[in-house]
Write an enzyme that holds these catalytic residues in place. Structure first.
Site, short mmCIF file in Angstrom:
data_model
loop_
_atom_site.label_atom_id
_atom_site.label_comp_id
_atom_site.label_asym_id
_atom_site.label_seq_id
_atom_site.Cartn_x
_atom_site.Cartn_y
_atom_site.Cartn_z
N GLU A 168 -3.03 -4.77 -2.99
CA GLU A 168 -3.51 -5.73 -3.98
C GLU A 168 -3.55 -5.10 -5.37
O GLU A 168 -3.12 -5.69 -6.36
CB GLU A 168 -4.92 -6.22 -3.62
N CYS A 196 -10.68 -3.59 -4.32
CA CYS A 196 -9.66 -4.56 -4.75
C CYS A 196 -10.32 -5.84 -5.25
O CYS A 196 -9.87 -6.44 -6.22
CB CYS A 196 -8.68 -4.86 -3.63
N GLU A 219 0.30 5.23 0.75
CA GLU A 219 -0.65 6.25 1.24
C GLU A 219 -0.24 7.64 0.74
O GLU A 219 0.84 7.82 0.16
CB GLU A 219 -0.71 6.19 2.77
N ASN A 238 0.84 -1.20 0.00
CA ASN A 238 0.00 0.00 0.00
C ASN A 238 0.87 1.25 0.00
O ASN A 238 1.97 1.28 0.58
CB ASN A 238 -1.01 0.01 1.16
N CYS A 297 -4.13 0.61 -2.54
CA CYS A 297 -4.02 -0.64 -1.80
C CYS A 297 -2.93 -1.54 -2.38
O CYS A 297 -2.62 -1.48 -3.57
CB CYS A 297 -5.33 -1.41 -1.84
#
Ligand code: THU
Length: 140
Positions: free
Chosen positions: A63, A100, A52, A50, A61
Site C-alpha cells: 500500500e 499503512c 522485503e 511489498n 508494504c
C-alpha cells in the site's frame, strides 16, 4: 475532481491491477505476496507491491509503495486517494496494517479499501479502519 462513488468498472480495474501487482512482489521471507492498486480522485491508477529485505524491519508494504509510486509520478500536491484494492497470494481478505492506514489517511479523507479473497471481495472505508488518525493540525 471526481467525488462520485466507485463505479463497477473502476472496481474491476483496481482488482485486476492489484492482482497483477502482487505477482511482482518481492517476498522471499514471508512468502506473503501483496499487491495494491490505488485510484486517485483525478481518475489515475497507481500500483505497488511489498518489497522485503534480509533486514526484516526494512520491508515496505504494498500500500505504501503504491502511494510512493503515485507521488513519484504525479507529485503530492493534488494527490487524493479515492480507493485502494489489496490482493495477496493466499487469497484471504487482509486489511492494511496500522502504518499503512495512517499513510493512506495523509492523502484521503475517506478512501474505500477493497480486500480481495477467494470468495470475492470486502469493502471498508478508511474511517471504519482508522477512526482517529494522528494529525498535527490540533497541535500547530
Ligand atoms: N504487508 C503488506 O504489504 N501490507 C500490509 O498492509 C501488511 C503486510 C506485507 C509486509 C510483508 O512483506 C508481508 O506482507 C508479511 O507481513
Amino acid at each position: 475532481m471526481n467525488q462520485s462513488p466507485l463505479t463497477e468498472s473502476e472496481e474491476k480495474q483496481l482488482i485486476t491491477k492489484a492482482e497483477a501487482a502482487r505477482k511482482k512482489a518481492y517476498a522471499p521471507y514471508s512468502q506473503f505476496q501483496v499487491g495494491a492498486a490505488l485510484l486517485t480522485h483525478q481518475g489515475k491508477i497507481f500500483t505497488g507491491c511489498n518489497v522485503e529485505n534480509a533486514s526484516y524491519g526494512l520491508t515496505m508494504c504494498a500500500e505504501r509503495n503504491a502511494i510512493a509510486t503515485a507521488i513519484a509520478e504525479e507529485g503530492a500536491d493534488n494527490l487524493t486517494i479515492k480507493a485502494i484494492a489489496i490482493a495477496n497470494n493466499r487469497h484471504i481478505p487482509c486489511s492494511p496494517c496500522g502504518a499503512c492506514r495512517q499513510v493512506i489517511a495523509e492523502f484521503s479523507t475517506d478512501a474505500s479499501l477493497i480486500f480481495l479473497s477467494r470468495e470475492g471481495y470486502q469493502t471498508r472505508s478508511l474511517s471504519q479502519l482508522l477512526p482517529q488518525e494522528f494529525s498535527l493540525s490540533d497541535i500547530f
